[in-house]
Design an enzyme around this catalytic site. Structure first.
Site, PDB file in Angstrom:
ATOM      1  N   ARG A  64       0.819  -1.224   0.000  1.00  0.00           N
ATOM      2  CA  ARG A  64       0.000   0.000   0.000  1.00  0.00           C
ATOM      3  C   ARG A  64       0.851   1.271   0.000  1.00  0.00           C
ATOM      4  NH1 ARG A  64      -5.527  -0.607   1.492  1.00  0.00           N
ATOM      5  NH2 ARG A  64      -6.146  -2.579   0.578  1.00  0.00           N
ATOM      6  N   ARG A  68      -3.346   6.502  -0.002  1.00  0.00           N
ATOM      7  CA  ARG A  68      -3.826   7.701   0.685  1.00  0.00           C
ATOM      8  C   ARG A  68      -2.833   8.385   1.603  1.00  0.00           C
ATOM      9  NH1 ARG A  68      -9.141   5.212   2.944  1.00  0.00           N
ATOM     10  NH2 ARG A  68      -7.646   3.529   3.076  1.00  0.00           N
ATOM     11  N   ARG A  77      -6.371  11.628  -7.290  1.00  0.00           N
ATOM     12  CA  ARG A  77      -7.622  10.870  -7.188  1.00  0.00           C
ATOM     13  C   ARG A  77      -8.860  11.759  -7.113  1.00  0.00           C
ATOM     14  NH1 ARG A  77      -8.790   6.358  -4.759  1.00  0.00           N
ATOM     15  NH2 ARG A  77     -10.854   7.146  -5.237  1.00  0.00           N
ATOM     16  N   ASP A 113      -6.397  -3.068  -7.695  1.00  0.00           N
ATOM     17  CA  ASP A 113      -7.007  -3.622  -6.488  1.00  0.00           C
ATOM     18  C   ASP A 113      -7.333  -5.084  -6.733  1.00  0.00           C
ATOM     19  OD1 ASP A 113      -8.121  -2.631  -3.719  1.00  0.00           O
ATOM     20  OD2 ASP A 113      -9.524  -4.122  -4.483  1.00  0.00           O
ATOM     21  N   TYR A 188     -14.760 -11.763   0.010  1.00  0.00           N
ATOM     22  CA  TYR A 188     -15.510 -10.570  -0.420  1.00  0.00           C
ATOM     23  C   TYR A 188     -16.781 -10.956  -1.171  1.00  0.00           C
ATOM     24  CZ  TYR A 188     -11.859  -7.436   1.166  1.00  0.00           C
ATOM     25  OH  TYR A 188     -10.993  -6.734   1.957  1.00  0.00           O
TER      26      TYR A 188
END
Ligand code: CP3
Length: 385
Positions: A64, A68, A77, A113, A188
């Protein structure tokens, strides 16, 4: 046998018949050698460590790292949904390069992702900010298998284009491709979103093993195709994220999950393969046996223990606690040093966090970690304790 912590890098490298920092004459098997692995990044510290060869310095990258924690990422973004960004090669290229420029890490990880291939084959899902992937119609029965057709390169032209652009831009810095492993993707799909206990997933796995095996088989096919697209376009290593598989005991992992992950890993044996999950201390051996060249370790297990559990013939990746970068600098320096010492027990060590960068991480703290890792145990910067 001396304790790992008593041995210096030079001692270990001379044991391997090599001299620190020099091109080695290495007796061990060469490992994966595809065209991709032989590109300009072939002799990078990262790929050398994956192949368990001598390295000029311990390579480091962060799960990661693109995301962010970086203000330049947040700016790019703005106005772009996550999944739209993943399908826009110029954005993917720029976001992937941002952490390489800022931190000087030894590898780039492709910006995408784990749910991108599912979306690409037509699964109705979204990535909800602050939540994660949310699936409109969760997987419930055999009829839902029809919603998981095989993935072809034509479903993801933007991945091929972005990887090609990146490999050209990165030169000698390796690009790591990645995908979600069948169990984590199944979680998921079955839960419909993020889950703490994976209760519906486990209910399906234990309650209808035949359907479970069919589901994981479909997901392995999609995952392998997604990794192949990245490797065929020039990615020089891959990481298979089985983030949530630590929820299983080893016997069930071996019977109900690992054969599917093994099929995926076998299909990309032309590049080094990293296999990672969180809370997988009890699974490390089996995750290595599934066909990994490098086993990712979270922060709960010291690397020297992990090496014993995994056994010979594999490198390790990890494992600084991602929260540690919020601690004072001298504490970070001490923990980085401890991790480097622990890593000497391994035949190859890729430094990383034990899980992904947390969103409110100070980028300067990560830069500090990179500097410490690159300075190594002899570096003045590492004299933290
Ligand atoms: O590592 C990198 O920098 C490359 C990019 C990457 C992303 N997701 C981008 C992303 C990688 C390797 C992933 C993998 C991924 N995605 C995993 C496995 C890794 C792990 O953390 O165990 C998992 C479980 C997912 C599913 C997922 N996608 C989650 C849990 C989230 C976070 C949700 C949130 O907002 O808290 C996402 C979204 C996501 N994927 C973001 C990024 C940068 C944040 C979205 C945003 O910036 O708006």
């Amino acid at each position: 046998m001396p304790r790992a912590s008593d041995r210096t890098r030079e001692a270990r490298q001379s044991e391997r018949g090599t001299i620190a920092g020099m091109t080695p004459v290495d007796a061990r098997p060469a490992g994966p050698t595809s065209a991709a692995a032989r590109g300009p990044a072939h002799d990078s510290a990262f790929l050398r460590a994956c192949r368990r060869e001598a390295v000029p310095h311990t390579p480091v990258w962060f799960m990661r790292q693109a995301g962010r924690a970086l203000p330049e990422y947040r700016k790019l973004r703005e106005g772009n949904e996550m999944l739209d960004a993943c399908a826009t090669p110029d954005l993917v290229t720029e976001i992937t390069l941002q952490p390489v420029r800022r931190y000087g890490v030894d590898a780039a990880i492709f910006f995408s992702d784990i749910v991108v291939p599912l979306k690409a084959v037509g699964v109705d899902l979204d990535i909800v900010p602050g939540v994660g992937p949310v699936v409109a119609q969760p997987f419930r029965s055999a009829a839902d298998l029809d919603r998981l057709p095989a993935l072809t390169p034509a479903d993801v032209p933007y991945i091929t284009e972005a990887v090609r652009n990146l490999v050209a831009e990165l030169g000698s810095t390796p690009l790591i491709g990645f995908a979600g492993a069948p169990f984590t993707l199944a979680s998921y799909l079955v839960e419909g979103g993020p889950s703490k206990n994976h209760a519906a997933t486990k209910a399906l796995m234990y309650g209808d093993p035949a359907l479970w095996q069919s589901l994981l088989d479909r997901l392995a096919t999609i995952t392998l195709a997604f990794l192949r697209v990245q490797v065929d376009a020039g990615a020089s290593a891959v990481q298979l994220f089985d983030s949530w598989v630590g929820a299983l005991p080893a016997a069930d992992y071996r019977e109900l999950v690992s054969p599917h992950s093994a099929r995926v890993l076998a299909g990309v044996s032309d590049v080094p393969r990293i296999h990672f999950g969180v809370g997988t201390g009890e699974l490390l051996h089996d995750m290595g046996q599934a066909g990994a060249d490098v086993v990712g370790v979270d922060w709960r297990v010291p690397l020297s223990d992990a090496v014993r559990r995994i056994g010979p013939g594999r490198a390790v990746q990890g494992n600084l606690d991602p929260t540690l970068v919020f601690a004072p600098r001298e504490v970070v320096a001490r923990k980085v040093r401890e991790t480097l010492i622990e890593g000497q027990a391994a035949e190859g060590h890729v430094f990383n966090l034990g899980h992904g960068v947390l969103p409110d991480t100070d980028p300067d703290a990560l830069l500090h970690v990179v500097e410490l890792v690159h300075a190594g145990l002899e570096g003045p910067a590492a004299e933290g304790g």
